[in-house]
Design a protein around this motif. Structure first.
Motif, PDB file in Angstrom:
ATOM      1  N   PHE A 131     -13.467  63.992 -54.639  1.00 20.94           N
ATOM      2  CA  PHE A 131     -12.919  63.251 -53.509  1.00 20.94           C
ATOM      3  C   PHE A 131     -12.313  61.929 -53.971  1.00 20.94           C
ATOM      4  O   PHE A 131     -11.211  61.561 -53.557  1.00 20.94           O
ATOM      5  N   GLU A 132     -13.011  61.203 -54.833  1.00 25.85           N
ATOM      6  CA  GLU A 132     -12.490  59.931 -55.347  1.00 25.85           C
ATOM      7  C   GLU A 132     -11.178  60.150 -56.089  1.00 25.85           C
ATOM      8  O   GLU A 132     -10.254  59.337 -55.972  1.00 25.85           O
ATOM      9  N   ARG A 133     -11.063  61.240 -56.835  1.00 20.87           N
ATOM     10  CA  ARG A 133      -9.810  61.550 -57.537  1.00 20.87           C
ATOM     11  C   ARG A 133      -8.679  61.725 -56.535  1.00 20.87           C
ATOM     12  O   ARG A 133      -7.567  61.222 -56.741  1.00 20.87           O
ATOM     13  N   GLU A 134      -8.953  62.427 -55.427  1.00 18.41           N
ATOM     14  CA  GLU A 134      -7.932  62.621 -54.395  1.00 18.41           C
ATOM     15  C   GLU A 134      -7.561  61.296 -53.730  1.00 18.41           C
ATOM     16  O   GLU A 134      -6.396  61.067 -53.404  1.00 18.41           O
ATOM     17  N   LEU A 135      -8.544  60.410 -53.546  1.00 17.00           N
ATOM     18  CA  LEU A 135      -8.253  59.074 -53.001  1.00 17.00           C
ATOM     19  C   LEU A 135      -7.285  58.326 -53.907  1.00 17.00           C
ATOM     20  O   LEU A 135      -6.294  57.750 -53.442  1.00 17.00           O
ATOM     21  N   VAL A 136      -7.564  58.331 -55.191  1.00 10.10           N
ATOM     22  CA  VAL A 136      -6.715  57.625 -56.161  1.00 10.10           C
ATOM     23  C   VAL A 136      -5.314  58.226 -56.175  1.00 10.10           C
ATOM     24  O   VAL A 136      -4.316  57.504 -56.170  1.00 10.10           O
ATOM     25  N   ARG A 137      -5.237  59.551 -56.154  1.00 13.06           N
ATOM     26  CA  ARG A 137      -3.925  60.222 -56.135  1.00 13.06           C
ATOM     27  C   ARG A 137      -3.114  59.826 -54.913  1.00 13.06           C
ATOM     28  O   ARG A 137      -1.898  59.755 -54.962  1.00 13.06           O
ATOM     29  N   ALA A 138      -3.796  59.584 -53.799  1.00 12.75           N
ATOM     30  CA  ALA A 138      -3.114  59.206 -52.559  1.00 12.75           C
ATOM     31  C   ALA A 138      -2.859  57.701 -52.477  1.00 12.75           C
ATOM     32  O   ALA A 138      -2.289  57.219 -51.506  1.00 12.75           O
ATOM     33  N   GLY A 139      -3.308  56.956 -53.485  1.00 13.90           N
ATOM     34  CA  GLY A 139      -3.052  55.522 -53.516  1.00 13.90           C
ATOM     35  C   GLY A 139      -4.053  54.665 -52.781  1.00 13.90           C
ATOM     36  O   GLY A 139      -3.781  53.504 -52.497  1.00 13.90           O
ATOM     37  N   TYR A 140      -5.221  55.220 -52.456  1.00 14.79           N
ATOM     38  CA  TYR A 140      -6.253  54.455 -51.770  1.00 14.79           C
ATOM     39  C   TYR A 140      -7.294  53.961 -52.764  1.00 14.79           C
ATOM     40  O   TYR A 140      -7.658  54.673 -53.694  1.00 14.79           O
ATOM     41  N   PRO A 141      -7.805  52.758 -52.521  1.00 10.00           N
ATOM     42  CA  PRO A 141      -8.898  52.275 -53.370  1.00 10.00           C
ATOM     43  C   PRO A 141     -10.184  52.994 -52.983  1.00 10.00           C
ATOM     44  O   PRO A 141     -10.305  53.522 -51.880  1.00 10.00           O
ATOM     45  N   PHE A 142     -11.131  53.006 -53.900  1.00 11.93           N
ATOM     46  CA  PHE A 142     -12.416  53.613 -53.597  1.00 11.93           C
ATOM     47  C   PHE A 142     -13.086  52.826 -52.479  1.00 11.93           C
ATOM     48  O   PHE A 142     -13.079  51.608 -52.464  1.00 11.93           O
ATOM     49  N   THR A 143     -13.643  53.524 -51.545  1.00  7.05           N
ATOM     50  CA  THR A 143     -14.443  52.912 -50.494  1.00  7.05           C
ATOM     51  C   THR A 143     -15.524  53.907 -50.118  1.00  7.05           C
ATOM     52  O   THR A 143     -15.469  55.058 -50.524  1.00  7.05           O
ATOM     53  N   HIS A 144     -16.480  53.489 -49.373  1.00 11.60           N
ATOM     54  CA  HIS A 144     -17.590  54.357 -48.996  1.00 11.60           C
ATOM     55  C   HIS A 144     -17.239  55.100 -47.715  1.00 11.60           C
ATOM     56  O   HIS A 144     -17.739  54.788 -46.633  1.00 11.60           O
ATOM     57  N   VAL A 145     -16.369  56.082 -47.872  1.00 10.49           N
ATOM     58  CA  VAL A 145     -15.864  56.829 -46.732  1.00 10.49           C
ATOM     59  C   VAL A 145     -16.992  57.564 -46.019  1.00 10.49           C
ATOM     60  O   VAL A 145     -17.024  57.610 -44.789  1.00 10.49           O
ATOM     61  N   GLY A 146     -17.929  58.122 -46.765  1.00 10.14           N
ATOM     62  CA  GLY A 146     -19.042  58.840 -46.153  1.00 10.14           C
ATOM     63  C   GLY A 146     -19.864  57.949 -45.251  1.00 10.14           C
ATOM     64  O   GLY A 146     -20.219  58.327 -44.125  1.00 10.14           O
ATOM     65  N   THR A 147     -20.176  56.751 -45.738  1.00 10.84           N
ATOM     66  CA  THR A 147     -20.945  55.794 -44.934  1.00 10.84           C
ATOM     67  C   THR A 147     -20.163  55.410 -43.683  1.00 10.84           C
ATOM     68  O   THR A 147     -20.717  55.377 -42.580  1.00 10.84           O
ATOM     69  N   LEU A 148     -18.884  55.155 -43.849  1.00  7.57           N
ATOM     70  CA  LEU A 148     -18.033  54.791 -42.716  1.00  7.57           C
ATOM     71  C   LEU A 148     -17.972  55.925 -41.698  1.00  7.57           C
ATOM     72  O   LEU A 148     -18.091  55.694 -40.489  1.00  7.57           O
TER      73      LEU A 148
END
Length: 146
Positions: A24-41
């Motif tokens: 999931f983090e790899r897909e975030l980076v590919r899409a240009g988003y910084p790492f964040t705690h998406v699950g917690t959010l």
């Protein structure tokens, strides 16, 4: 070398969780988003408004770790604290409009990560939902007996 079947199932779960998070983090980076705690959010959005104590129980994440994650989400304007009128010592967490927009933008990224895992696995991840929910509920019940 020990066979894969000799590895404890709990170890397999822990490793699978860590690797799925990395996908999931790899897909975030590919899409240009910084790492964040998406699950917690996402859990705050699903269960919110929610107290930090209830969020801790829902996630199984240690209080200090969870506090750091929530503070990061607050700094980014994705989560806000709301007074708890019934208990002035406590407060609720809720997702801000910006947090909701962020989660909406995450949906196609999460879908891409799930699709990649499903293609590699050869089955739908939905087949695992029931057993995973039962496992989560069993673990929560065990932890509540302290």
């Amino acid at each position: 070398m020990a066979s894969e079947s000799a590895r404890p199932v709990l170890l397999e779960l822990a490793v699978a969780n860590a690797l799925a998070s990395q996908v999931f983090e790899r897909e975030l980076v590919r899409a240009g988003y910084p790492f964040t705690h998406v699950g917690t959010l996402k859990l705050i959005q699903i269960h919110g408004p929610i107290t930090p104590k209830d969020l801790e129980a829902e996630t199984g994440i240690a209080k200090t770790t969870l506090r750091g994650r929530v503070q990061g989400l607050q700094r980014r304007g994705l989560v806000q604290r709301v007074p708890n009128e019934a208990d002035r010592r406590s407060y609720f967490l809720e997702v801000t409009p910006e947090g909701s927009e962020f989660l909406e933008a995450m949906e196609p990224i999460l879908d891409a990560a799930e699709k990649a895992i499903e293609e590699e696995l050869g089955v739908s991840l939905e087949e695992y939902r029931g057993p995973l929910e039962r496992l989560r509920n069993a673990n929560r019940a065990l932890l509540s007996r302290d």
